[in-house]
Design a protein around this motif. Structure first.
Motif, mmCIF file in Angstrom:
data_model
loop_
_atom_site.group_PDB
_atom_site.id
_atom_site.type_symbol
_atom_site.label_atom_id
_atom_site.label_comp_id
_atom_site.label_asym_id
_atom_site.label_seq_id
_atom_site.Cartn_x
_atom_site.Cartn_y
_atom_site.Cartn_z
ATOM 1 N N THR A 109 0.822 -1.217 0.000
ATOM 2 C CA THR A 109 0.000 0.000 0.000
ATOM 3 C C THR A 109 0.855 1.266 0.000
ATOM 4 O O THR A 109 0.336 2.359 0.215
ATOM 5 N N TYR A 110 2.137 1.123 -0.266
ATOM 6 C CA TYR A 110 3.056 2.259 -0.185
ATOM 7 C C TYR A 110 2.651 3.403 -1.120
ATOM 8 O O TYR A 110 2.505 4.545 -0.680
ATOM 9 N N GLU A 111 2.479 3.119 -2.398
ATOM 10 C CA GLU A 111 2.171 4.178 -3.364
ATOM 11 C C GLU A 111 0.835 4.849 -3.050
ATOM 12 O O GLU A 111 0.726 6.078 -3.100
ATOM 13 N N LEU A 112 -0.186 4.060 -2.738
ATOM 14 C CA LEU A 112 -1.486 4.615 -2.365
ATOM 15 C C LEU A 112 -1.338 5.548 -1.166
ATOM 16 O O LEU A 112 -1.844 6.680 -1.160
ATOM 17 N N THR A 113 -0.625 5.085 -0.158
ATOM 18 C CA THR A 113 -0.488 5.847 1.079
ATOM 19 C C THR A 113 0.314 7.122 0.871
ATOM 20 O O THR A 113 -0.076 8.195 1.355
ATOM 21 N N ILE A 114 1.406 7.048 0.149
ATOM 22 C CA ILE A 114 2.213 8.261 -0.080
ATOM 23 C C ILE A 114 1.418 9.278 -0.890
ATOM 24 O O ILE A 114 1.485 10.481 -0.630
ATOM 25 N N ASN A 115 0.624 8.809 -1.830
ATOM 26 C CA ASN A 115 -0.222 9.721 -2.609
ATOM 27 C C ASN A 115 -1.267 10.393 -1.719
ATOM 28 O O ASN A 115 -1.539 11.591 -1.861
ATOM 29 N N GLN A 116 -1.858 9.630 -0.792
ATOM 30 C CA GLN A 116 -2.834 10.214 0.131
ATOM 31 C C GLN A 116 -2.179 11.260 1.025
ATOM 32 O O GLN A 116 -2.707 12.365 1.195
#
Length: 117
Positions: A68-75
């Motif tokens: 979930t790294y990319e999703l989380t960093i984008n959020q």
């Protein structure tokens, strides 16, 4: 005996949880539907501006083994979060930060309530 010199820059370090700390959900916990808690984000951003090293540390993906790294960093970026590092529960990469980094304070809905800051 050896003394740790790993963090010698003198900065205070805070580990900050994401879910139910700086975000919430309108129903089921579906990460893509997380809603930012702007007042809580402002408190963490204030620490960052005061010189704290902020690491967002979340268990997202720890059970499901979904990265979930990319999703989380984008959020975090979309929500205006100021931070230095992000650690997620599972990362399909060898470039992960350590699982237990050095810290001076933990801010988490299960450890230290955001209202206490």
């Amino acid at each position: 005996m050896r003394e740790s010199k790993r963090y010698s820059d003198g900065k205070k370090r805070a580990l900050v949880d994401i879910d139910e700390t700086i975000s919430t959900y309108p129903g089921k916990r579906i990460y893509e539907l997380a809603v930012p808690l702007k007042d809580n984000i402002a408190k963490i951003n204030k620490l960052h501006f005061e010189g704290w090293h902020i690491t967002y540390w979340t268990a997202r993906g720890a059970s499901s083994k979904v990265d979930t790294y990319e999703l989380t960093i984008n959020q975090l970026d979309e929500w205006g979060c100021k931070y230095d590092d992000l650690i997620v529960g599972y990362r399909d990469s060898s470039e992960c930060l350590p699982t237990k980094p050095h810290f001076d304070m933990v801010i988490d809905d299960k450890a230290k309530r955001i209202e206490e800051i």
